[in-house]
Scaffold this active site. Structure first.
Site, PDB file in Angstrom:
ATOM      1  N   PRO A  66       0.786  -1.233   0.000  1.00 34.01           N
ATOM      2  CA  PRO A  66       0.000   0.000   0.000  1.00 34.01           C
ATOM      3  C   PRO A  66       0.829   1.301   0.000  1.00 34.01           C
ATOM      4  O   PRO A  66       0.524   2.210  -0.750  1.00 34.01           O
ATOM      5  CB  PRO A  66      -0.834  -0.099   1.280  1.00 34.01           C
ATOM      6  CG  PRO A  66      -0.909  -1.565   1.581  1.00 34.01           C
ATOM      7  CD  PRO A  66       0.381  -2.148   1.089  1.00 34.01           C
ATOM      8  N   LYS A 169       5.856   8.743 -11.816  1.00 25.76           N
ATOM      9  CA  LYS A 169       4.482   8.320 -11.493  1.00 25.76           C
ATOM     10  C   LYS A 169       3.688   9.471 -10.867  1.00 25.76           C
ATOM     11  O   LYS A 169       2.565   9.762 -11.283  1.00 25.76           O
ATOM     12  CB  LYS A 169       4.562   7.122 -10.531  1.00 25.76           C
ATOM     13  CG  LYS A 169       3.293   6.751  -9.817  1.00 25.76           C
ATOM     14  CD  LYS A 169       2.364   5.943 -10.664  1.00 25.76           C
ATOM     15  CE  LYS A 169       1.046   5.704  -9.930  1.00 25.76           C
ATOM     16  NZ  LYS A 169       0.052   5.029 -10.720  1.00 25.76           N
TER      17      LYS A 169
HETATM   18  P1  NAD Z   1      -4.320  -3.453  -1.894  1.00 25.59           P
HETATM   19  O1  NAD Z   1      -4.590  -2.796  -0.594  1.00 25.59           O
HETATM   20  O2  NAD Z   1      -5.438  -4.120  -2.624  1.00 25.59           O
HETATM   21  O3  NAD Z   1      -3.153  -4.558  -1.715  1.00 25.59           O
HETATM   22  C1  NAD Z   1      -2.057  -4.410  -0.859  1.00 25.59           C
HETATM   23  C2  NAD Z   1      -1.786  -5.790  -0.253  1.00 25.59           C
HETATM   24  O4  NAD Z   1      -0.597  -5.722   0.546  1.00 25.59           O
HETATM   25  C3  NAD Z   1      -2.906  -6.285   0.667  1.00 25.59           C
HETATM   26  O5  NAD Z   1      -3.355  -7.555   0.222  1.00 25.59           O
HETATM   27  C4  NAD Z   1      -2.238  -6.372   2.049  1.00 25.59           C
HETATM   28  O6  NAD Z   1      -2.725  -7.436   2.840  1.00 25.59           O
HETATM   29  C5  NAD Z   1      -0.785  -6.568   1.658  1.00 25.59           C
HETATM   30  N1  NAD Z   1       0.168  -6.217   2.702  1.00 25.59           N
HETATM   31  C6  NAD Z   1       0.223  -5.078   3.452  1.00 25.59           C
HETATM   32  N2  NAD Z   1       1.284  -5.122   4.286  1.00 25.59           N
HETATM   33  C7  NAD Z   1       1.897  -6.325   4.070  1.00 25.59           C
HETATM   34  C8  NAD Z   1       3.036  -6.952   4.628  1.00 25.59           C
HETATM   35  N3  NAD Z   1       3.752  -6.377   5.594  1.00 25.59           N
HETATM   36  N4  NAD Z   1       3.383  -8.173   4.178  1.00 25.59           N
HETATM   37  C9  NAD Z   1       2.659  -8.783   3.202  1.00 25.59           C
HETATM   38  N5  NAD Z   1       1.559  -8.224   2.625  1.00 25.59           N
HETATM   39  C10 NAD Z   1       1.193  -7.017   3.079  1.00 25.59           C
HETATM   40  O7  NAD Z   1      -3.647  -2.326  -2.804  1.00 25.59           O
HETATM   41  P2  NAD Z   1      -3.536  -2.315  -4.410  1.00 25.59           P
HETATM   42  O8  NAD Z   1      -4.725  -1.639  -4.996  1.00 25.59           O
HETATM   43  O9  NAD Z   1      -3.156  -3.674  -4.873  1.00 25.59           O
HETATM   44  O10 NAD Z   1      -2.329  -1.292  -4.593  1.00 25.59           O
HETATM   45  C11 NAD Z   1      -0.991  -1.688  -4.348  1.00 25.59           C
HETATM   46  C12 NAD Z   1      -0.086  -0.535  -4.754  1.00 25.59           C
HETATM   47  O11 NAD Z   1      -0.275  -0.244  -6.149  1.00 25.59           O
HETATM   48  C13 NAD Z   1      -0.361   0.772  -4.013  1.00 25.59           C
HETATM   49  O12 NAD Z   1       0.857   1.383  -3.716  1.00 25.59           O
HETATM   50  C14 NAD Z   1      -1.194   1.584  -5.002  1.00 25.59           C
HETATM   51  O13 NAD Z   1      -1.068   2.982  -4.810  1.00 25.59           O
HETATM   52  C15 NAD Z   1      -0.599   1.134  -6.323  1.00 25.59           C
HETATM   53  N6  NAD Z   1      -1.501   1.254  -7.477  1.00 25.59           N
HETATM   54  C16 NAD Z   1      -2.781   0.830  -7.391  1.00 25.59           C
HETATM   55  C17 NAD Z   1      -3.614   0.957  -8.508  1.00 25.59           C
HETATM   56  C18 NAD Z   1      -5.056   0.484  -8.439  1.00 25.59           C
HETATM   57  O14 NAD Z   1      -5.819   0.800  -9.394  1.00 25.59           O
HETATM   58  N7  NAD Z   1      -5.463  -0.268  -7.424  1.00 25.59           N
HETATM   59  C19 NAD Z   1      -3.125   1.491  -9.706  1.00 25.59           C
HETATM   60  C20 NAD Z   1      -1.782   1.882  -9.784  1.00 25.59           C
HETATM   61  C21 NAD Z   1      -0.977   1.759  -8.639  1.00 25.59           C
END
Ligand code: NAD
Length: 292
Positions: A66, A169
């Site tokens: 995250p 980004k």
């Molecule tokens: P998300 O919250 O769905 O997934 C994050 C995952 O990380 C969760 O499953 C959580 O359990 C896991 N996690 C957290 N701490 C952890 C740890 N210490 N060890 C193991 N797992 C851990 O978020 P997302 O939407 O998949 O986004 C991830 C990244 O991508 C973010 O930085 C976001 O800004 C970026 N992003 C997202 C999008 C989008 O459309 N969702 C688009 C571009 C970029």
């Protein structure tokens, strides 16, 4: 094919890890969420008991977490202790530039090579393997990360030294936030002036007001190509994530002394949208708030 550790199997990481497995990599996956881990297993990854177990023996270590605090703690608690000296460390999360640089420097001090490789494209692109990666790091780090990123995306671009991927980004997304806000305003003014929305789109999309927010992601339902506006602003790129990226951009602007009044204004608008409980809607839903 290689052994790859994948940490963070959420909305984005789940599809990315699945695509690496589909390409034939031996993916050792870990997430704090048991549900996310089970989905990765069903998609062909091997579930690890913890991050260190996933990382041990991996040629590439991919994180999709995250925020900067999560990345720094996974690197400090697991990556630095368990990564093979030859492993390439690839962080695809969107995080602040300062943390990205700090993590890469800490890796280097331990004899490891790390790159920041945030993505453009949402959950659909993560699932389809059509993400764009913007990479910060050394030429050697880029060359080693590129084949793994290519297995998850359609474009992999070397942006510059460590932190340059994150810089690209947040600058891109600040511009997107600003052009979307401007596009919404222009449609609302056109409406008040009695101008048909389709006519305005036809003119502005071939005139100097043209932008991606106008032509490819029109915030007005029924105008332009199919967008989240045509689906009651469901799906797409969540306003809460746009707000996250604008906050990162404003923090970087403050740190670097850049003047970004339009970015600050866009952040304020998305803050209001989130305060109204609309953070889960696509970011083009800003037009509904501005309409009042
Ligand atoms: P998300 O919250 O769905 O997934 C994050 C995952 O990380 C969760 O499953 C959580 O359990 C896991 N996690 C957290 N701490 C952890 C740890 N210490 N060890 C193991 N797992 C851990 O978020 P997302 O939407 O998949 O986004 C991830 C990244 O991508 C973010 O930085 C976001 O800004 C970026 N992003 C997202 C999008 C989008 O459309 N969702 C688009 C571009 C970029």
């Amino acid at each position: 094919m290689a052994r790859v550790a994948f940490i963070g199997l959420g909305n984005m990481g789940g599809g990315m890890a699945a695509n690496l497995a589909k390409k034939g990599h031996d993916v050792r996956a870990f997430d704090l969420s048991a549900d996310a881990l089970a989905r990765a297993e069903a998609a062909g990854c091997l579930a690890a008991n913890d991050a260190s177990a996933a990382i041990a023996g991996a040629e590439a270590i991919v994180t999709m977490l995250p925020a900067g605090t999560h990345v720094e703690s996974v690197y400090t608690d697991a990556v630095f202790g368990s990564a093979a000296p030859t492993a390439i460390l690839i962080d695809c999360s969107t995080i602040d530039v300062a943390t990205a640089k700090r993590v890469a420097e800490a890796a280097l001090a331990k004899g490891l090579t790390a790159v920041d490789a945030p993505v453009s494209g949402g959950i659909g692109a993560a699932n389809a393997g059509t993400l764009t990666f913007m990479v910060g790091g050394s030429a050697e780090g880029f060359a080693r990360a590129e084949p793994f990123l290519a297995d998850m995306g359609k474009a992999v671009i070397h942006a510059g030294a460590s932190g340059a991927g994150q810089a690209a980004k947040i600058c891109n997304n600040m511009l997107l936030g600003v052009t979307m806000a401007g596009t919404c305003e222009a449609f609302l003014l056109a409406e008040k002036l009695g101008l048909d929305a389709q006519k305005f789109y036809d003119i502005a999309s071939v005139s100097s007001g043209q932008s991606w927010s106008m032509t490819s992601y029109c915030p007005v339902p029924g105008v332009g190509p199919d967008t989240p506006a045509d689906h009651d602003y469901q799906g797409g790129f969540a306003a809460a994530l746009m707000l996250k990226d604008l906050r990162l951009a404003m923090a970087a602007a403050e740190d670097s002394g850049a003047s970004t009044p339009m970015g600050a204004k866009a952040r304020g608008l998305y803050e209001r949208l989130a305060e109204q409980g609309q953070g889960g809607l696509d970011f083009s839903a800003l037009i509904r708030m501005l309409r009042g």
